[in-house]
Design a protein around this motif. Structure first.
Motif, PDB file in Angstrom:
ATOM      1  N   ARG A 266      96.492 -18.273  91.732  1.00  0.00           N
ATOM      2  CA  ARG A 266      95.986 -19.182  92.753  1.00  0.00           C
ATOM      3  C   ARG A 266      96.343 -18.675  94.145  1.00  0.00           C
TER       4      ARG A 266
ATOM      5  N   GLY B 213      88.830 -27.237  89.755  1.00  0.00           N
ATOM      6  CA  GLY B 213      89.200 -25.997  89.101  1.00  0.00           C
ATOM      7  C   GLY B 213      88.012 -25.405  88.375  1.00  0.00           C
TER       8      GLY B 213
ATOM      9  N   PHE C  23      91.035 -21.499  86.363  1.00  0.00           N
ATOM     10  CA  PHE C  23      92.007 -22.058  87.284  1.00  0.00           C
ATOM     11  C   PHE C  23      92.135 -23.569  87.118  1.00  0.00           C
TER      12      PHE C  23
ATOM     13  N   THR D  61      92.903 -27.417  92.437  1.00  0.00           N
ATOM     14  CA  THR D  61      93.747 -27.177  93.609  1.00  0.00           C
ATOM     15  C   THR D  61      94.727 -28.339  93.795  1.00  0.00           C
TER      16      THR D  61
ATOM     17  N   SER E 234      92.423 -22.849  93.969  1.00  0.00           N
ATOM     18  CA  SER E 234      91.639 -22.045  93.045  1.00  0.00           C
ATOM     19  C   SER E 234      90.518 -21.331  93.798  1.00  0.00           C
ATOM     20  N   THR E 235      89.744 -20.556  93.056  1.00  0.00           N
ATOM     21  CA  THR E 235      88.589 -19.878  93.643  1.00  0.00           C
ATOM     22  C   THR E 235      87.459 -20.842  93.962  1.00  0.00           C
TER      23      THR E 235
ATOM     24  N   PRO F  99      93.279 -16.444  96.367  1.00  0.00           N
ATOM     25  CA  PRO F  99      93.234 -16.363  94.909  1.00  0.00           C
ATOM     26  C   PRO F  99      92.495 -15.114  94.457  1.00  0.00           C
TER      27      PRO F  99
ATOM     28  N   THR G 197      96.300 -18.152  84.671  1.00  0.00           N
ATOM     29  CA  THR G 197      96.409 -17.967  86.127  1.00  0.00           C
ATOM     30  C   THR G 197      97.479 -18.884  86.702  1.00  0.00           C
TER      31      THR G 197
END
Length: 390
Positions: free
Chosen positions: A183, A227, A231, A234, A264-265, A301, A329
């Motif tokens: 993350r 997420g 992931f 967040t 997260s992404t 991330p 992750t």
């Protein structure tokens, strides 16, 4: 005693508390140079915090390249009387190797070096380049370590294809978990302004804690994202709140809130910052007049989806241990966040992490040799893949 265990003990015996490398990189370079690695020091930072960095490469720089990455520095030991034995004197008890850095991450460094020695003994002309990116500033600020070397590698245009960071990622046994991403981390410092005054005359003052609390409550309850498959959602957490004079009859003039996003992404730093400010303003707090806000982005991330590197690592773990590894992750940040900016596939793989940063840090001796075998298996598989590709 195996070659990996001997080298791990040699490294543990060096008190390399951040940023002091204590000669660890010299030991490693001394093993790599006879193998044909070009070893280059890229030390950085002021004299008061000088960081040791090593970039070592075997090959032309234009072929597919596997990078072994990690850090020689360790966290402070804490009170020595809490340790059963000297943290910088490797010791064995009940099948475990004790010492600061045994798990995080000198055993991994030793396994990387020995795996390369074994691989090159049977494959003297590999189809891939092999490199080492090592620093003594991962546990500290990380301003003069891996990020400095990555900038230089990028400036030169050197090719990187795969990277394995030796962070301790396993849970019960070596190989049961690898990190295929991390993350992002972003910290903020929010100062809410008020007017100091006597607590018996609140109409003559303005309590900044009271002003901040409604917004903080909403921020704590906010769902920042959902997420994704790799992931968790967040998270936003307050780490510190500072306000007041220490007296029970004084309304404070301001309150300072330290907080952190682990994201997260699915989110970006800019998007999270904008949403937080929107909550503050909706609760009647105006930038500048009522609050000041500063940000520090510690890392973005990164994610390596299943592909060449993940497959090679999975297969190597299965063949060496019989374990079907888990991709994860979770956890904190690592220097993988810097390397992922210039290398498309980055994984973290190391021994169990249950005792990292603790008193009496240790690693089971039974977990050491499998790690060397896994690293060797990865080298063999990536080399075979590159040779077949021509």
């Amino acid at each position: 005693m195996t070659a990996t265990l001997r080298l791990a003990e040699e490294l543990i015996a060096r008190p390399s508390v951040t940023p002091d490398d204590a000669g660890c990189l010299g030991v490693i370079a001394g093993r790599l140079s006879p193998l044909g690695f070009a070893c280059e020091r890229m030390d950085s930072g002021p004299d008061s915090f000088r960081v040791a960095n090593l970039w070592a490469r075997l090959g032309s720089g234009q072929r597919p390249t596997l990078v072994w990455a990690g850090h020689t520095d360790v966290v402070p030991t804490g009170p020595l009387d809490g340790w059963t034995t000297d943290p910088f004197v490797p010791s064995h008890r009940n099948g475990k190797l004790y010492g600061r850095g045994a798990s995080d991450m000198k055993t991994s460094l030793a396994a990387m070096v020995v795996a390369c020695e074994q691989f090159l003994a049977t494959t003297p002309q590999p189809a891939i380049d092999i490199a080492f990116l090592l620093t003594s500033d991962e546990e500290g600020p990380a301003n003069d370590g891996t990020v400095i070397v990555c900038r230089e590698i990028q400036r030169r245009g050197e090719r990187l294809d795969w990277c394995i960071v030796g962070e301790p990622t396993s849970v019960e046994r070596t190989g049961d978990m690898i990190k295929n991403g991390r993350r992002g981390t972003m910290s903020g410092k929010l100062t809410v302004k008020g007017i100091q005054g006597h607590i018996a005359y609140p109409q003559l003052a303005k309590n900044p804690i009271h002003l901040a609390v409604p917004a903080l409550a909403e921020l704590a309850a906010t769902v920042w994202d959902q997420g994704n498959a790799f992931f968790p959602p967040t998270s936003w957490q307050i780490s510190n709140i500072h306000g007041g004079t220490g007296a029970s009859n004084v309304i404070p003039g301001n309150v300072v809130i330290d907080f952190n996003f682990r994201f997260s992404t699915e989110s970006t730093p800019e998007g999270l910052q904008g949403r937080l400010v929107e909550v503050l303003t909706r609760h009647g707090l105006q930038p500048g007049a009522d609050f000041d806000l500063s940000w520090t982005v510690g890392g973005l991330p990164f994610l390596t989806t299943p592909g060449t590197l993940v497959d090679a690592v999975r297969d190597a773990i299965r063949d060496a241990t019989g374990i079907t590894t888990e991709l994860s992750t979770t956890g904190g940040t690592s220097d993988g966040r810097f390397i992922a900016r210039i290398c498309p596939q980055v994984l973290e793989l190391g021994p169990p992490n249950a005792t990292i940063h603790k008193v009496d840090e240790h690693v089971a001796v039974a977990d050491i040799e499998p790690l060397t075998k896994i690293y060797l298996g990865v080298l063999q598989r990536l080399n075979s893949s590159a040779a077949q590709a021509g």
